[in-house]
Design a protein around this motif. Structure first.
Motif, short mmCIF file in Angstrom:
data_model
loop_
_atom_site.label_atom_id
_atom_site.label_comp_id
_atom_site.label_asym_id
_atom_site.label_seq_id
_atom_site.Cartn_x
_atom_site.Cartn_y
_atom_site.Cartn_z
N MET A 237 -26.59 61.66 10.66
CA MET A 237 -27.24 62.67 11.99
C MET A 237 -28.66 61.74 12.15
O MET A 237 -29.15 61.55 13.44
CB MET A 237 -27.34 63.96 11.74
N LYS A 238 -29.44 61.52 11.26
CA LYS A 238 -30.77 60.73 11.55
C LYS A 238 -30.48 59.44 11.95
O LYS A 238 -31.47 59.22 12.84
CB LYS A 238 -31.50 60.90 10.20
N MET A 240 -28.13 58.51 13.66
CA MET A 240 -27.43 58.83 14.93
C MET A 240 -28.74 59.26 15.91
O MET A 240 -28.88 58.45 17.16
CB MET A 240 -26.32 59.95 15.15
N LEU A 241 -29.56 60.04 15.84
CA LEU A 241 -30.57 60.41 16.75
C LEU A 241 -31.71 59.16 17.06
O LEU A 241 -31.83 58.69 18.10
CB LEU A 241 -31.54 61.42 15.94
N LEU A 244 -29.43 56.96 19.37
CA LEU A 244 -29.33 57.27 20.57
C LEU A 244 -30.77 57.18 21.49
O LEU A 244 -30.68 56.95 22.42
CB LEU A 244 -29.01 58.62 20.44
N CYS A 245 -31.87 57.64 20.77
CA CYS A 245 -32.92 57.81 21.34
C CYS A 245 -33.57 56.28 21.81
O CYS A 245 -34.16 55.97 22.84
CB CYS A 245 -34.07 58.39 20.31
N LYS A 265 -28.44 69.06 14.09
CA LYS A 265 -27.42 69.40 15.11
C LYS A 265 -27.88 69.87 16.32
O LYS A 265 -27.43 69.12 17.49
CB LYS A 265 -26.34 70.16 14.33
N LYS A 267 -30.81 68.75 17.94
CA LYS A 267 -31.41 67.85 18.31
C LYS A 267 -30.55 66.87 19.07
O LYS A 267 -30.60 66.40 20.09
CB LYS A 267 -32.31 67.19 17.56
N ILE A 268 -29.44 66.60 18.01
CA ILE A 268 -28.35 65.84 18.63
C ILE A 268 -27.62 66.31 19.80
O ILE A 268 -27.26 65.55 20.78
CB ILE A 268 -27.41 65.56 17.54
N SER A 269 -27.21 67.62 19.77
CA SER A 269 -26.72 68.32 21.00
C SER A 269 -27.54 68.18 22.22
O SER A 269 -27.07 67.97 23.19
CB SER A 269 -26.40 69.78 20.76
N LEU A 272 -27.04 64.52 23.55
CA LEU A 272 -25.79 64.17 23.97
C LEU A 272 -25.16 65.17 25.35
O LEU A 272 -24.35 64.61 25.90
CB LEU A 272 -24.95 64.14 22.90
N VAL A 296 -20.94 67.81 14.68
CA VAL A 296 -22.00 67.63 15.33
C VAL A 296 -21.74 67.30 16.81
O VAL A 296 -22.95 67.43 17.71
CB VAL A 296 -22.46 66.11 14.63
#
Length: 931
Positions: A237-238, A240-241, A244-245, A265, A267-269, A272, A296
């Motif tokens: 997840m880290k 992924m963030l 994405l950022c 979760k 923050k990712i939501s 996205l 996630v």
């Protein structure tokens, strides 16, 4: 690998301690100490097997520990038969003398056991590094390159992508399909899974899709994540963030490193939910990883997720849960493989004519796997094209090159990743496949029985060993380590193969573990201790007998000629042999030495010239499988009933008539009246009911009812008078899964109208051959039936009425089963039927398919229905029908179907994908595709 052996040894040692109350003083304590030592050895070997050991000192230690484990197994195998041989007969003078003899022999054996255990303990304590191997984590201290991890593999994977090629081979069609799935369809999160074996190009394909301009334009945000092993959700997840950022040119949220799972979760939501996105998760290797990824993902976003995986169950699960799609990667076609090979081996140029033949042979061994083609062709590019012998040597010694050539390191790594990811029991089963020749088609049940006989399958509560072994096989198939070239019509795995190149790597691992030795003639390299011997076409130059005193199994492949003295010596030396597979050997008798092998569990003389089974068979009291299929044996001696552990008894021979289906197509065997004592039997094929030769006695069919563990029963030469007894026996066979009953003659009625209340309720496959007055009433209550075959039934009433409500029926064969002129498939009937055969129904004039009948039908076969001059009425309703196969049908019907003009018959089959017609004329088949 020997941790598998150690698990087996611990079980045997426990049994030894629990059952043996008469051991000499001190021996039981020694055995207990040895069991504790085995626990420590197991911990060490499990840790070593979970890593790619490269430190030379550690490799030596692993080998030494493995050797000790194998030798411990040998000691137990030598002693256990002596324990079980104690006298339990009536107390008579001769019995008393024999009992004294056995007692003295057992005393000697126990002294020997104590001595052997002490010797093994001495060997263990003298091993260099003994103190350290009690702590498996210290393995990682042996050197910087010892651990095998996903980062190492990831580096390897990055070096073999060829997606930067402006014209990638074999990519365009699957690429366009995946892009279509990505950009079209309903809103919401959907998962697209790309599945296939290692090295087939999953990552390359998905990278091509991911980088495509259409995809880039359609989705606002993109992220590619390679899943690490072991999987850590928070770390994923880290990553992924951050990705994405970065794509959004936004700042990564502060304090991300300290944020816990739920916070990540959220923050990712938040990120996205803003826009459409496409996420790629490369190399998902277990369901737990998918569950973590799924947790996630936001639920209300018009976005897509792509997975690559080697495991079919992960692909199907992930796509089913999100109403997505699965794309199964296939090997490259021959033309595509050749194009890719030439691009890499000849730098985009053409292959010189004089290298074409050897290049094609090398290419064949790559089995269409792009990674293999690129790696091997890249190695060939470094060789001198004017020296053909170098290319020939690589083809001949490809296995050696795979073991040691740095240019093929990535290929080794990819295989190692799949291998080391397996649980220990599957590693053992996979390495055993090295016993089969290259490109060999392995029958499913043969492989399962071999695994069981070798002791590789561990029992589980409420499951037979065969069910557990089938689970092992399905796991290897699911992980795409085995290819499935053939399935049964109802979808069951029938045969499997090892991918050619993976076979070389399996052989390498198997030799490294001194597991399998393949005898190929004078060039064979013999280890000091041969444990599993495969003879491929030659028995020349066998070494002296001392090499075989630890032999476990002998399997022969190919025509090796007559039985000769070296093989007899081998059998005499191998007192621990558990498996003998002499399939196809041109022998008329079983070697006498076989009957002295008290550990033997599996004996196959299939397709040999054997005519008689000797009484000595009764000495093999540990035998579990006796395979005499395709031999000339027609009667078994009384001594067969001494084999109380027998699970599979196969004695029959097919009579093949090309172009014609014969009623008497199989010949079974006459069994002794005491056959009912074989209480462990699971498969019995083909026993003759009329064993007295002409009488109506029902002794044999009554004895069959005693075999309550039967899963498969094939019984032939059944008379009408056997009906009551046979149905009574079937009532007792509550474990039966497959039942095949054949009457003694085409005009002898099968009297099966007697009711069955609970027996055979799990029956899945039913074959009835012979006249029936009506379909037995109990058939309609068999809700587990998947396949029904009625042959020569000569029914007056439409059999469909009795079968149409069966909820699981997928395949139906009617061969001379019905004398009427009309068959009607009623609406709502045969809800799951996929395959239909109508053969030699010579009175049939009309077949009606009502709307709503057989909605799942995929294949329909018409054969020799002479009076059928048109297709079934309502065939246009069968929207899932993909194949219509017409054999020896009226010529007028075929002409009509080929007529594409208005009013022609072609309109009736326009919705069917494949239509094939054929005829048997002049001793051969001729046919053509109508469409």
């Amino acid at each position: 690998m020997a941790e598998c052996v150690i698990a087996f040894l611990r079980e045997k040692l426990t049994s030894f301690l629990n059952e043996e109350n008469e051991l000499l003083g001190g021996v039981d304590e020694k055995v207990e100490d040895m069991r504790a030592e085995l626990e420590r050895m197991a911990a060490f070997l499990v840790a070593a097997e979970a890593q790619e050991v490269t430190d030379p000192r550690l490799k030596v230690l692993v080998k030494q520990v493995r050797d000790v484990a194998y030798d411990t197994e040998d000691v137990l195998h030598e002693v256990i038969p002596l324990r079980t041989g104690r006298y339990r007969g009536k107390i008579r003078l001769c019995g008393f003398v024999h009992g004294v003899y056995l007692h003295v022999r057992n005393l000697k054996a126990r002294h020997q056991l104590a001595s052997e255990i002490q010797s093994i303990k001495s060997r263990v304590t003298s091993l260099e590094g003994y103190q350290r191997y009690c702590f498996p984590l210290s393995i990682s201290e042996q050197g910087p390159n010892t651990n095998f991890n996903s980062r190492t593999l990831g580096d390897c994977r990055g070096t073999v992508h060829w997606s930067e090629d402006p014209n990638p081979v074999g990519i365009e069609v699957p690429k366009q399909q995946l892009i279509k799935w990505l950009v079209e369809g309903d809103s919401g999160v959907k998962t697209l899974s790309v599945v296939g074996p290692a090295g087939i190009g999953k990552t390359t394909l998905v990278r091509e899709v991911y980088d495509d301009a259409t995809v880039k334009k359609h989705f606002y945000n993109h992220a590619w994540l390679t899943v690490s092993q072991p999987f850590e959700l928070d770390e994923l997840m880290k990553d992924m963030l951050q990705i994405l950022c970065s794509g959004m040119r936004a700042q990564v949220p502060q304090g991300i490193e300290a944020t816990k799972t739920n916070g990540l979760k959220r923050k990712i939501s938040e990120v996205l939910q803003q826009q459409r996105y496409v996420l790629v998760f490369d190399n998902v290797r277990n369901i737990e990883t998918w569950e973590g990824i799924k947790s996630v993902l936001p639920k209300n976003s018009n976005s897509r997720v792509m997975l690559t995986t080697c495991f079919s169950h992960i692909a199907s699960t992930s796509s089913m849960e999100t109403e997505g799609n699965v794309y199964t990667m296939k090997p490259l076609y021959q033309e595509e493989s050749w194009t890719l090979f030439c691009k890499k081996a000849f730098r985009g140029s053409y292959c010189p004519r004089y290298l074409e033949e050897v290049s094609q042979r090398i290419l064949k061994r790559c089995c269409g796997l792009p990674l293999a083609i690129v790696s091997i062709a890249g190695l060939l590019a470094t060789k001198n094209q004017s020296r053909i012998e170098e290319w020939e040597m690589l083809h001949r010694c490809l296995g050696v090159e795979l073991e040691g050539n740095d240019s093929l390191n990535c290929l080794r790594k990819i295989f190692s990743y799949s291998y080391y990811d397996l649980p220990y029991h599957l590693k053992l089963c996979l390495l055993y496949l090295g016993i089969f020749p290259e490109d060999y088609t392995i029958e499913r049940m043969r492989l399962l029985r071999l695994w069981i006989a070798e002791g590789f399958v561990q029992g589980r509560a409420k499951m037979t060993l065969e069910e557990v072994a089938e689970g092992y096989l399905n796991e290897l198939v699911d992980k795409n380590l085995l290819h499935v070239p053939e399935k049964t019509e109802d979808g069951r795995l029938q045969t499997c193969q090892v991918h050619n190149l993976w076979g070389e790597l399996i052989n390498f691992k198997s030799r490294e573990h001194e597991m399998v030795t393949v005898a190929r003639g004078r060039d064979t390299l013999w280890p000091k201790k041969v444990r599993h011997l495969a003879v491929h076409n030659s028995l020349e130059s066998l070494p002296e007998s001392k090499y075989f005193n630890r032999l476990r199994s002998v399997l022969i492949f190919g025509r090796i000629g007559s039985l000769h003295q070296p093989l007899r010596s081998l059998l005499s030396s191998g007192k621990l042999i558990k498996v003998l597979d002499f399939r196809g050997a041109p022998w008329e008798s079983i070697p006498e030495e076989v009957f002295e092998l008290h550990h033997l569990k599996y004996l196959s003389m299939r397709e040999t010239k054997l005519k008689k089974l000797p009484k000595s068979i009764g000495k093999l009291q540990n035998l579990e499988t006796l395979d005499l299929k395709g031999t000339y044996v027609t009667q078994l001696p009384l001594e067969i009933t001494r084999l109380h552990k027998l699970r599979h008894l196969l004695v029959y021979r097919y009579k093949i008539l090309v172009g014609y289906i014969s009623f008497h197509s199989v010949r079974g065997f006459k069994a002794p009246p005491t056959v009912g004592g074989l209480h462990c039997l699971q498969k019995l094929s083909y026993i003759e009911a009329d064993h007295m030769g002409g009488g109506n006695t029902d002794i044999m069919v009554r004895k069959v009812g005693c075999l309550t563990q039967l899963r498969k029963l094939n019984i032939v030469r059944v008379r009408r008078g056997h009906g009551t007894a046979l149905c009574s026996s079937l009532e007792n066979l509550t474990n039966l899964r497959s039942l095949n009953i054949t009457s003694i003659e085409p005009d002898e009625i099968l009297d099966l109208h007697h009711p069955l209340s609970s027996g055979s309720r799990y029956l899945q496959r039913l074959y009835l051959t012979g006249p029936l007055e009506h379909v037995p009433m109990w058939v309609a209550s068999l809700n587990s039936l998947v396949r029904v075959v009625l042959r020569w039934s000569q029914l007056d009433d439409d059999p469909l009425q009795s079968l149409q409500a069966l909820p699981c029926l997928e395949e139906l064969h009617l061969l001379r089963a019905y004398k009427g002129d009309r068959l009607c498939f009623k609406a709502g009937g045969f809800e799951r039927l996929k395959i239909l055969w109508l053969i030699r129904l010579e009175g049939l004039r009309w077949v009606v398919m009502e709307q709503g009948a057989v909605p799942c039908l995929q294949k329909m076969y018409y054969q020799n229905c002479k009076l059928v001059d048109k297709l079934p009425s309502g065939i246009q309703h069968l929207t899932n029908l993909g194949l219509l196969h017409l054999t020896d049908m009226p010529g007028q019907l075929i002409i009509s179907l080929e007529n594409r003009e208005e009013g022609g018959g072609y309109a009736e089959i326009a919705h069917i994908r494949d239509v094939w017609t054929e005829n048997y004329r002049g001793g051969s088949w001729t046919g053509h595709w109508i469409k």
